[in-house]
Write an enzyme that holds these catalytic residues in place. Structure first.
Site, PDB file in Angstrom:
ATOM      1  N   SER A   7       0.846  -1.189   0.000  1.00 50.28           N
ATOM      2  CA  SER A   7       0.000   0.000   0.000  1.00 50.28           C
ATOM      3  C   SER A   7       0.881   1.238   0.000  1.00 50.28           C
ATOM      4  O   SER A   7       1.676   1.445   0.916  1.00 50.28           O
ATOM      5  CB  SER A   7      -0.888   0.015   1.244  1.00 50.28           C
ATOM      6  OG  SER A   7      -1.380   1.326   1.435  1.00 50.28           O
ATOM      7  N   HIS A  32      -1.248  -1.284  -4.249  1.00 51.70           N
ATOM      8  CA  HIS A  32      -2.508  -0.988  -3.555  1.00 51.70           C
ATOM      9  C   HIS A  32      -2.606   0.525  -3.343  1.00 51.70           C
ATOM     10  O   HIS A  32      -1.690   1.157  -2.817  1.00 51.70           O
ATOM     11  CB  HIS A  32      -2.544  -1.744  -2.229  1.00 51.70           C
ATOM     12  CG  HIS A  32      -3.851  -1.638  -1.508  1.00 51.70           C
ATOM     13  ND1 HIS A  32      -4.960  -2.374  -1.871  1.00 51.70           N
ATOM     14  CD2 HIS A  32      -4.231  -0.885  -0.442  1.00 51.70           C
ATOM     15  CE1 HIS A  32      -5.968  -2.082  -1.049  1.00 51.70           C
ATOM     16  NE2 HIS A  32      -5.550  -1.168  -0.180  1.00 51.70           N
ATOM     17  N   ASP A  34      -4.816   3.524  -1.821  1.00 53.78           N
ATOM     18  CA  ASP A  34      -5.859   3.830  -0.836  1.00 53.78           C
ATOM     19  C   ASP A  34      -6.445   5.229  -1.025  1.00 53.78           C
ATOM     20  O   ASP A  34      -5.750   6.227  -0.844  1.00 53.78           O
ATOM     21  CB  ASP A  34      -5.284   3.723   0.580  1.00 53.78           C
ATOM     22  CG  ASP A  34      -5.089   2.273   0.998  1.00 53.78           C
ATOM     23  OD1 ASP A  34      -6.053   1.488   0.888  1.00 53.78           O
ATOM     24  OD2 ASP A  34      -3.974   1.921   1.437  1.00 53.78           O
ATOM     25  N   MET A  36      -9.043   7.954   0.278  1.00 50.31           N
ATOM     26  CA  MET A  36      -9.855   8.346   1.442  1.00 50.31           C
ATOM     27  C   MET A  36     -10.373   9.764   1.263  1.00 50.31           C
ATOM     28  O   MET A  36      -9.661  10.621   0.734  1.00 50.31           O
ATOM     29  CB  MET A  36      -9.003   8.270   2.708  1.00 50.31           C
ATOM     30  CG  MET A  36      -8.349   6.912   2.927  1.00 50.31           C
ATOM     31  SD  MET A  36      -7.437   6.885   4.470  1.00 50.31           S
ATOM     32  CE  MET A  36      -6.590   5.289   4.315  1.00 50.31           C
ATOM     33  N   HIS A  65      -8.465   0.990  -3.813  1.00 47.08           N
ATOM     34  CA  HIS A  65      -9.356   0.730  -2.683  1.00 47.08           C
ATOM     35  C   HIS A  65     -10.070   2.035  -2.337  1.00 47.08           C
ATOM     36  O   HIS A  65      -9.475   2.939  -1.765  1.00 47.08           O
ATOM     37  CB  HIS A  65      -8.503   0.207  -1.505  1.00 47.08           C
ATOM     38  CG  HIS A  65      -9.257   0.048  -0.217  1.00 47.08           C
ATOM     39  ND1 HIS A  65      -8.621  -0.193   0.982  1.00 47.08           N
ATOM     40  CD2 HIS A  65     -10.592   0.061   0.064  1.00 47.08           C
ATOM     41  CE1 HIS A  65      -9.525  -0.294   1.949  1.00 47.08           C
ATOM     42  NE2 HIS A  65     -10.723  -0.134   1.417  1.00 47.08           N
ATOM     43  N   MET A  67     -12.287   4.311  -0.308  1.00 47.53           N
ATOM     44  CA  MET A  67     -12.932   4.562   0.983  1.00 47.53           C
ATOM     45  C   MET A  67     -13.595   5.926   0.851  1.00 47.53           C
ATOM     46  O   MET A  67     -13.171   6.913   1.449  1.00 47.53           O
ATOM     47  CB  MET A  67     -11.881   4.536   2.101  1.00 47.53           C
ATOM     48  CG  MET A  67     -11.356   3.126   2.377  1.00 47.53           C
ATOM     49  SD  MET A  67      -9.770   3.095   3.242  1.00 47.53           S
ATOM     50  CE  MET A  67      -8.655   3.173   1.838  1.00 47.53           C
ATOM     51  N   MET A 136     -11.165  -6.190   5.544  1.00 45.63           N
ATOM     52  CA  MET A 136     -10.374  -5.276   6.356  1.00 45.63           C
ATOM     53  C   MET A 136     -10.059  -5.949   7.686  1.00 45.63           C
ATOM     54  O   MET A 136     -10.961  -6.416   8.381  1.00 45.63           O
ATOM     55  CB  MET A 136     -11.143  -3.977   6.639  1.00 45.63           C
ATOM     56  CG  MET A 136     -11.396  -3.078   5.444  1.00 45.63           C
ATOM     57  SD  MET A 136      -9.940  -2.616   4.501  1.00 45.63           S
ATOM     58  CE  MET A 136      -8.951  -1.781   5.755  1.00 45.63           C
ATOM     59  N   ASP A 178      -6.410  -6.750   4.203  1.00 50.37           N
ATOM     60  CA  ASP A 178      -5.831  -5.402   4.268  1.00 50.37           C
ATOM     61  C   ASP A 178      -5.820  -4.894   5.704  1.00 50.37           C
ATOM     62  O   ASP A 178      -6.872  -4.702   6.312  1.00 50.37           O
ATOM     63  CB  ASP A 178      -6.664  -4.465   3.371  1.00 50.37           C
ATOM     64  CG  ASP A 178      -6.073  -3.073   3.251  1.00 50.37           C
ATOM     65  OD1 ASP A 178      -4.978  -2.812   3.784  1.00 50.37           O
ATOM     66  OD2 ASP A 178      -6.729  -2.231   2.585  1.00 50.37           O
TER      67      ASP A 178
HETATM   68  C1  DX5 Z   1      -6.287   1.325   5.726  1.00 50.98           C
HETATM   69  C2  DX5 Z   1      -5.802   1.014   4.331  1.00 50.98           C
HETATM   70  C3  DX5 Z   1      -4.682   0.040   4.266  1.00 50.98           C
HETATM   71  C4  DX5 Z   1      -3.413   0.495   4.948  1.00 50.98           C
HETATM   72  C5  DX5 Z   1      -2.670  -0.717   5.381  1.00 50.98           C
HETATM   73  O1  DX5 Z   1      -7.470   2.043   5.664  1.00 50.98           O
HETATM   74  O2  DX5 Z   1      -6.865   0.477   3.566  1.00 50.98           O
HETATM   75  O3  DX5 Z   1      -4.420  -0.333   2.928  1.00 50.98           O
HETATM   76  O4  DX5 Z   1      -2.586   1.271   4.144  1.00 50.98           O
HETATM   77  O5  DX5 Z   1      -1.569  -0.302   6.123  1.00 50.98           O
HETATM   78  P1  DX5 Z   1      -0.806  -1.299   7.090  1.00 50.98           P
HETATM   79  O6  DX5 Z   1      -0.287  -2.437   6.261  1.00 50.98           O
HETATM   80  O7  DX5 Z   1       0.286  -0.445   7.649  1.00 50.98           O
HETATM   81  O8  DX5 Z   1      -1.783  -1.761   8.134  1.00 50.98           O
HETATM   82 ZN    ZN Z   2      -6.443  -0.416   1.554  1.00 52.39          ZN
END
Ligand code: DX5
Ligand code: ZN
Length: 229
Positions: A7, A32, A34, A36, A65, A67, A136, A178
């Site tokens: 990620s 990956h 992310d 947000m 991903h 969110m 998750m 994840d």
């Molecule tokens: C959290 C993200 C993850 C995050 C994982 O909301 O979706 O992808 O980056 O990070 P680690 O591996 O550090 O838990």
């Molecule tokens: Zn993620």
């Protein structure tokens, strides 16, 4: 085949292109990504512009991903920006089946993401439209959190559903995990049924900025653990 998906949330954003190329050169499989929105989750990260910017840095699949809420408006933008896989949280869409169809019509693989307290039943009537199921193992919003142990039982449950579907249809669905994935727990997570592994802080926290091979040893360690599983 096990997929390792670093990620970029934990990467050095001042050198993002280089960070993307470096993990793939070290043997990772997917990037990956992310997204947000400070609305569905309490943090704000990156969007289609950044996806487009890193697209030329690698031939590896970009695993977006989402969110965000709402979901549908932004899907075509990510498809145009070069995303290969787009996953979203069912609670963030009023019409889950429609959103899955929209992602596929945009030319991407589609997936649902399950928060720790979200029941797996959301997948039951849309299996034909799923390419990925993402569980998750932390509450979404931040990197560097601890793996929630109860996710192992949930993985076994999801694995059973997916295997039954594959036996019936011949079509496979990836089971991705994840949050809090590390060298010391990835084997146990694989044994519970995951076949794609997001790791943010574990991978990007392991390298020294100036070393071009900075992620070789952590990716090799993750693979070695997976080989034991
Ligand atoms: C959290 C993200 C993850 C995050 C994982 O909301 O979706 O992808 O980056 O990070 P680690 O591996 O550090 O838990
Ligand atoms: Zn993620």
């Amino acid at each position: 085949m096990h997929v390792i998906a670093p990620s970029i949330l934990s990467a050095n954003f001042a050198k993002l292109g280089e960070e993307v190329s470096a993990v793939i050169a070290s043997g990772a499989d997917w990037i990956h990504f992310d997204v947000m929105d400070n609305h569905y989750v309490p943090n704000l990260t990156i969007g289609p512009l950044v996806c487009e910017a890193i697209r030329p840095c690698t031939a590896a699949p970009i695993d977006v991903h989402l969110m965000v809420k709402p979901v549908d408006r932004i899907v075509p933008d990510f498809a145009k920006a070069g995303a290969n896989i787009i996953t979203f949280h069912p609670e963030a869409s009023d019409h889950v089946d429609r959103t899955l169809g929209l992602i596929r019509d945009s030319g991407c693989q589609a997936g649902l993401v399950f928060n720790p307290a979200t029941p797996l039943t959301y997948m039951d009537y849309v299996m034909d439209k799923l390419d990925v199921v993402l569980l998750m193992s932390v509450n979404p919003g931040f990197g560097g959190q601890k793996f929630i142990p109860g996710t192992l039982d949930k993985l076994r449950e999801a694995r059973t559903k997916i295997d039954a579907y594959t036996a019936r249809t011949g079509r496979s669905i990836r089971l991705e995990i994840d949050g809090g994935v590390k060298v010391d727990n990835i084997a146990e997570i694989a044994r519970a049924g995951a076949d794609a592994f997001v790791a943010g802080s574990a991978v990007y926290g392991a390298g020294k900025d100036s070393d071009p091979n900075r992620y070789d040893s952590v990716i090799a360690a993750l693979r070695a653990e997976l080989a034991k599983a």
